[in-house]
Design an enzyme around this catalytic site. Structure first.
Site, PDB file in Angstrom:
ATOM      1  N   HIS A 188      -4.204   5.127   3.601  1.00  0.00           N
ATOM      2  CA  HIS A 188      -5.372   3.835   3.949  1.00  0.00           C
ATOM      3  C   HIS A 188      -5.845   4.112   4.071  1.00  0.00           C
ATOM      4  O   HIS A 188      -7.555   4.464   2.930  1.00  0.00           O
ATOM      5  CB  HIS A 188      -4.829   3.021   5.902  1.00  0.00           C
TER       6      HIS A 188
ATOM      7  N   ARG B 237       0.266  -1.275   0.179  1.00  0.00           N
ATOM      8  CA  ARG B 237      -0.445   0.273  -0.345  1.00  0.00           C
ATOM      9  C   ARG B 237       0.537   0.857   0.127  1.00  0.00           C
ATOM     10  O   ARG B 237       1.871   1.477   1.061  1.00  0.00           O
ATOM     11  CB  ARG B 237      -0.933  -0.584   1.470  1.00  0.00           C
TER      12      ARG B 237
ATOM     13  N   TYR C  31       4.597   6.377  11.385  1.00  0.00           N
ATOM     14  CA  TYR C  31       4.539   4.780  11.383  1.00  0.00           C
ATOM     15  C   TYR C  31       5.254   3.873  10.153  1.00  0.00           C
ATOM     16  O   TYR C  31       5.581   2.615  10.012  1.00  0.00           O
ATOM     17  CB  TYR C  31       3.308   3.612  11.491  1.00  0.00           C
TER      18      TYR C  31
END
Length: 186
Positions: A80, A76, A89
Site C-alpha cells: 500500500h 493491489r 497479512y
C-alpha cells in the site's frame, strides 16, 4: 446528479481485508441499489471492460439519467505504501493466484492476438519509454538528488505554497527543524 462514482476495490485497506467493511456479504456496487443509484461491478484489471463501463456511465450522465456507481474490482499487487509490509497479512503465492494477471500484459496479449499490435511494436515502445524515463530522470537530477548535496535548502519545502503560512505548517516546520538539528547538529 449526473456523476460517476468510482470505487476502486483492490480488496485491501492498508493491511486489512475488505471483508472487514462487509465485502464478504455483498459487493460495494450492490450498495448503490439501496440508494436508487445505478451500479455495476467491473473487472478493474480489464482496460476494455473499464472503458465500456465508464462509457456507459458517462452516457447516462450526459443524458441526465442520474448517478452511476462503478466498482472496479481489482488487485493491489504491491504494498500500500513504503511503510506497509504485505507479507505480514498476504500469502506469498496470492499474487500469482489472481486470475488473468496484470492488466497491461492482458491488454498487450489481447491486442497482439487481435492483430492490431505486435511483439515488435511492443519492444519498440518499451525501448522508447525506457529512453524517455532515463532522459527525464537525468533532467530532474539537475535539480538535486536527496542526500547528494545538490538539493534545495531544507526550509524551502515550507515556502511559496501559501501567501501566508498557516499555523499548522509553521508548527511542522519548527518540528522538522528541531529533528534535523538533533540528527545533523550544526
Amino acid at each position: 446528479a449526473p456523476v460517476i462514482m468510482n470505487i476502486v476495490n483492490n480488496q485491501w485497506a492498508i493491511s486489512s481485508f475488505s471483508g472487514f467493511a462487509g465485502a464478504e456479504r455483498t459487493t460495494f456496487a450492490a450498495r448503490g441499489v439501496g440508494y436508487g443509484v445505478a451500479a455495476l461491478r467491473v473487472d478493474g484489471n480489464d482496460p476494455l471492460a473499464v472503458y465500456a463501463a465508464t462509457s456507459w456511465a458517462a452516457e447516462r450522465a450526459r443524458t441526465n439519467q442520474g448517478p452511476t456507481v462503478i466498482e472496479h474490482f481489482t488487485y493491489r499487487a504491491e504494498a500500500h505504501s513504503t511503510s506497509d509490509d504485505p507479507t505480514a497479512y498476504r500469502s506469498a503465492q496470492e499474487r500469482e493466484e489472481w486470475p488473468l494477471g496484470d492488466p497491461i500484459m492482458r491488454l498487450k496479449r489481447h491486442l497482439i492476438h487481435r492483430g492490431v499490435w505486435s511483439v515488435e511494436q511492443q519492444e519498440q515502445l518499451d525501448a522508447e519509454c525506457l529512453e524517455a524515463v532515463k532522459s527525464v530522470v537525468k533532467e530532474a537530477a539537475k535539480n538535486g538528488i536527496l542526500g547528494h548535496g545538490l538539493h534545495q535548502p531544507f526550509e524551502t519545502m515550507f515556502q511559496d505554497v501559501f501567501e501566508e503560512m498557516p499555523w499548522h505548517l509553521k508548527e511542522q516546520a519548527e518540528q522538522a527543524n528541531k529533528e534535523r538539528e538533533i540528527k545533523w547538529p550544526s
